[in-house]
Design a protein around this motif. Structure first.
Motif, PDB file in Angstrom:
ATOM      1  N   THR A  53       0.854  -1.181   0.000  1.00 45.63           N
ATOM      2  CA  THR A  53       0.000   0.000   0.000  1.00 45.63           C
ATOM      3  C   THR A  53       0.900   1.245   0.000  1.00 45.63           C
ATOM      4  N   ALA A  54       0.304   2.420   0.177  1.00 48.96           N
ATOM      5  CA  ALA A  54       1.052   3.680   0.218  1.00 48.96           C
ATOM      6  C   ALA A  54       0.139   4.721   0.841  1.00 48.96           C
ATOM      7  N   GLU A  60      -4.796   2.851   3.826  1.00 46.29           N
ATOM      8  CA  GLU A  60      -3.983   2.193   4.867  1.00 46.29           C
ATOM      9  C   GLU A  60      -4.852   1.733   6.051  1.00 46.29           C
ATOM     10  N   THR A  81       4.514   0.127   3.025  1.00 50.93           N
ATOM     11  CA  THR A  81       3.870   1.394   2.694  1.00 50.93           C
ATOM     12  C   THR A  81       4.962   2.403   2.301  1.00 50.93           C
ATOM     13  N   SER A 100       1.080   6.868   8.940  1.00 53.35           N
ATOM     14  CA  SER A 100       0.853   5.587   8.249  1.00 53.35           C
ATOM     15  C   SER A 100       0.794   4.436   9.242  1.00 53.35           C
ATOM     16  N   ILE A 104      -2.443   2.044   9.748  1.00 54.54           N
ATOM     17  CA  ILE A 104      -2.400   0.585   9.551  1.00 54.54           C
ATOM     18  C   ILE A 104      -2.575  -0.124  10.895  1.00 54.54           C
ATOM     19  N   TYR A 112       9.407   0.181   4.410  1.00 59.31           N
ATOM     20  CA  TYR A 112       8.984   1.565   4.181  1.00 59.31           C
ATOM     21  C   TYR A 112       9.792   2.098   3.010  1.00 59.31           C
TER      22      TYR A 112
END
Ligand SMILES: NC(=O)c1ccc[n+]([C@@H]2O[C@H](COP(=O)([O-])OP(=O)(O)OC[C@H]3O[C@@H](n4cnc5c(N)ncnc54)[C@H](OP(=O)(O)O)[C@@H]3O)[C@@H](O)[C@H]2O)c1
Length: 279
Positions: A53-54, A60, A81, A100, A104, A112
């Motif tokens: 994801t990002a 997230e 992420t 983030s 999450i 990362y």
């Protein structure tokens, strides 16, 4: 939920000895209010143990919830992420990371990444990633969309060599030179848009190879990446395709067919060019 144990050949050892599953599910453009939970549950059921994801994907929170509700232990899942362009810089990266991590809802992020190199702040951003790594908030750090010259600049100015470089890569953009360079530096390449977003479906070579191997275009292409030593993060919200894209560890392409696929290269991007996308 059905749990499948990944075999060693389905993982790669990164340059800091962390094990990363070679196959992941990409969740770009998957809406957290609609398909995300089902997609992640289906992927975990089919044996995926890597989720990409990002911050900029704005899902997230949904990724974290879907992992929790899946019942698969957190430590079995590799979560990636990325820090977005607007957050480049030392302090802003640390803040973005914390956001983030909270979204999450985990203690530690597995990988990362810097999402794009941009123009001139990625060294500062990398310092923040090095700090997060040293303090144990991330198990590995890396980059996306870095060309050789970005990596050379980064490595010559830093203490930690990126563990991963996630780049657009598929048969029409084989990234041969970058891949070879990354191998020499101990950087694991990871392909995004690995199936060129489905656009390779009607290519005659893949139709022929599909018949030879009894596999689909997607499986042939994903297998080509894996045999090149490249990790893959195909995206799909379609249950049958999520399953299809995972069935790539039970056959092998011949050297000749690997070469034929590699020869399709046109250096053709479908995404942005990292040397043009300056922010
Ligand atoms: N770091 C970066 O800058 C960056 C940039 C882009 C992407 N990424 C990451 O890479 C992941 C994957 O890249 P991507 O989404 O650009 O491209 P992709 O995975 O190559 O293609 C996804 C598209 O192909 C379709 N598809 C999936 N499986 C298929 C199959 N077996 N047969 C035919 N079509 C199939 C999907 O449709 P359905 O979903 O409708 O099944 C979707 O439209 C993203 O989700 C994201 O996590 C990173």
């Amino acid at each position: 939920m059905k749990d499948r144990i990944l075999q060693d050949k389905q993982k790669v050892t990164l340059n800091n000895d962390v094990l990363m599953p070679l196959l992941g599910i990409g969740v770009y453009q998957i809406n957290e209010d609609e398909d995300l939970e089902n997609t992640i549950h289906k992927a975990l059921e089919e044996g995926y143990r890597n989720i990409d994801t990002a911050m900029i994907y704005e899902n997230e929170v949904g990724v974290g919830k879907a992992i929790k509700s899946s019942g698969v232990p957190r430590e079995e899942i590799f979560i990636t992420t990325k820090v977005w362009n607007a957050d480049h810089g030392f302090d802003s990266t640390l803040k973005a990371f914390e956001l983030s991590r909270r979204k999450i809802n985990v203690d530690v992020i597995d990988l990362y990444l810097i999402h794009w190199p941009g123009k001139d702040k990625y060294i500062e951003t990398w310092r923040a990633l090095e700090k997060l790594y040293r303090e144990g908030f991330v198990r590995a750090i890396g980059v996306c969309n870095f060309q050789i010259h970005h990596l050379q600049t980064l490595i010559s100015a830093s203490e930690i060599v990126p563990a991963v470089n996630q780049v657009e890569c598929h048969p029409l953009l084989s990234q041969q030179e970058l891949r070879q360079w990354c191998i020499e530096q101990g950087i694991q390449m990871m392909a995004y848009s690995p199936m060129m977003r489905g656009r390779l479906r009607n290519w005659p070579l893949f139709e022929e190879l599909s018949k030879t191997y009894g596999k689909t275009m997607a499986q042939i292409v994903l297998r080509w990446h894996i045999q090149n030593g490249v990790a893959v993060i195909p995206k799909s919200v379609t249950p049958s395709r999520i399953r299809e894209n995972a069935q790539i560890f039970n056959f092998e392409l011949s050297t000749k067919d690997m070469d034929r696929i590699s020869q399709l290269n046109l250096d053709l991007r479908i995404g942005l060019d990292p040397d043009q996308f300056l922010f």
